[in-house]
Enzyme design. Structure first.
Site, PDB file in Angstrom:
ATOM      1  N   SER A 123       0.840  -1.205   0.000  1.00 57.34           N
ATOM      2  CA  SER A 123       0.000   0.000   0.000  1.00 57.34           C
ATOM      3  C   SER A 123       0.874   1.253   0.000  1.00 57.34           C
ATOM      4  CB  SER A 123      -0.889   0.033   1.245  1.00 57.34           C
ATOM      5  OG  SER A 123      -1.708  -1.099   1.292  1.00 57.34           O
TER       6      SER A 123
HETATM    7  N1  SAH Z   1      -0.252  -5.067   4.334  1.00 62.81           N
HETATM    8  C1  SAH Z   1       0.372  -5.337   3.067  1.00 62.81           C
HETATM    9  C2  SAH Z   1      -0.565  -4.971   1.916  1.00 62.81           C
HETATM   10  C3  SAH Z   1      -0.576  -6.045   0.907  1.00 62.81           C
HETATM   11  S1  SAH Z   1      -1.891  -5.973  -0.252  1.00 62.81           S
HETATM   12  C4  SAH Z   1       1.719  -4.652   2.930  1.00 62.81           C
HETATM   13  O1  SAH Z   1       2.068  -3.810   3.762  1.00 62.81           O
HETATM   14  O2  SAH Z   1       2.453  -4.969   1.993  1.00 62.81           O
HETATM   15  C5  SAH Z   1      -3.122  -7.003   0.465  1.00 62.81           C
HETATM   16  C6  SAH Z   1      -2.737  -8.435   0.749  1.00 62.81           C
HETATM   17  O3  SAH Z   1      -3.919  -9.115   1.196  1.00 62.81           O
HETATM   18  C7  SAH Z   1      -2.217  -9.228  -0.448  1.00 62.81           C
HETATM   19  O4  SAH Z   1      -0.966  -9.752  -0.155  1.00 62.81           O
HETATM   20  C8  SAH Z   1      -3.262 -10.330  -0.632  1.00 62.81           C
HETATM   21  O5  SAH Z   1      -2.726 -11.564  -1.075  1.00 62.81           O
HETATM   22  C9  SAH Z   1      -3.822 -10.454   0.784  1.00 62.81           C
HETATM   23  N2  SAH Z   1      -5.142 -11.109   0.856  1.00 62.81           N
HETATM   24  C10 SAH Z   1      -6.197 -10.991   0.013  1.00 62.81           C
HETATM   25  N3  SAH Z   1      -7.232 -11.756   0.435  1.00 62.81           N
HETATM   26  C11 SAH Z   1      -6.814 -12.374   1.573  1.00 62.81           C
HETATM   27  C12 SAH Z   1      -7.410 -13.300   2.477  1.00 62.81           C
HETATM   28  N4  SAH Z   1      -8.666 -13.755   2.311  1.00 62.81           N
HETATM   29  N5  SAH Z   1      -6.684 -13.722   3.530  1.00 62.81           N
HETATM   30  C13 SAH Z   1      -5.412 -13.291   3.739  1.00 62.81           C
HETATM   31  N6  SAH Z   1      -4.791 -12.428   2.914  1.00 62.81           N
HETATM   32  C14 SAH Z   1      -5.472 -11.959   1.842  1.00 62.81           C
END
Ligand code: SAH
Length: 215
Positions: free
Chosen positions: A65
């Site tokens: 993000s």
């Molecule tokens: N907090 C992260 C943001 C990553 S983007 C950072 O700082 O980099 C959001 C993430 O949520 C992705 O890696 C995606 O694979 C994950 N995601 C999506 N659906 C999910 C689910 N049902 N359970 C766990 N993770 C999930």
């Protein structure tokens, strides 16, 4: 391999200044973000972009993000030391590390195995110790509930009830809700049957999808 040079530190201070100008005022958030080298979480080809206010691609076509979104969500979450925080979407591990630097006890779930694995390498490098789970965040972590705080870092189509159930009474969930674009919600659990919802403008996140994946 992981070098935090004077140049990186300087760029990070400028990022913090820009966040303050965008209205982030919680010193705990600003200090934690100043402590975590965002460029460690990115491919080295993205090094020069690491401190710009933009989302960038990580493994499995997911994104880290943008810094102002991380700061905004973390400020809304209002975390105190030793609180139990559940994060849905470990991704690169950047947001998780920021929460750990704020001394929260962090539990984080990721559905993509390669991200789950690579984030843990970063946690060792930064000497932070969240509990990491490879799984479907829609299910939460009933064995570790209830949580003081829940942070969703992917876009849920509606407020996940299962997760509200895993929140303590008095606890707070921050989540981007919506399909094409999302509204940031801060959900406070007033009692087992009553929640209070406040909305905080439009954002864009990768979707929250069910089931674990190997990429
Ligand atoms: N907090 C992260 C943001 C990553 S983007 C950072 O700082 O980099 C959001 C993430 O949520 C992705 O890696 C995606 O694979 C994950 N995601 C999506 N659906 C999910 C689910 N049902 N359970 C766990 N993770 C999930």
């Amino acid at each position: 391999m992981f070098v935090d040079s004077y140049k990186h530190k300087g760029m990070r201070r400028l990022m913090i200044k820009a966040l303050q100008e965008k209205g982030i005022s919680d010193q705990r958030v600003l200090e934690a973000m100043n402590e975590v080298p965002r460029h460690f979480f990115l491919d080295s080809s993205l090094d020069v972009l690491a401190y710009e206010d933009r989302a960038l691609e990580i493994l499995c076509k997911q994104t880290i993000s943008q810094p102002s979104t991380v700061a905004f969500q973390t400020q809304l979450l209002d975390v105190s030391p030793f609180q139990k925080v559940l994060e849905i979407g470990t991704g690169s591990g950047y947001q998780t590390s920021v929460l750990c630097k704020m001394k929260a006890r962090v539990f984080t779930i990721e559905r993509f195995k390669p991200l789950h694995n690579s984030a843990q390498i970063m946690f060792d490098v930064l000497k932070v110790s969240p509990q990491c789970f490879f799984g479907d965040g829609y299910l939460g972590l009933p064995a570790f509930a209830p949580f003081d705080r829940i942070l969703i870092t992917c876009a849920a189509p509606s407020i996940p009830k299962v997760l509200v159930n895993q929140l303590k009474v008095g606890g707070v969930m921050v989540a981007p809700i919506g399909e094409e674009s999302q509204i940031m919600y801060r959900i406070q659990k007033n009692s087992d049957s009553e929640i209070d919802i406040q909305s905080y403008g439009e954002f864009k996140f990768v979707p929250m999808l069910k089931e674990r994946k190997f990429c």
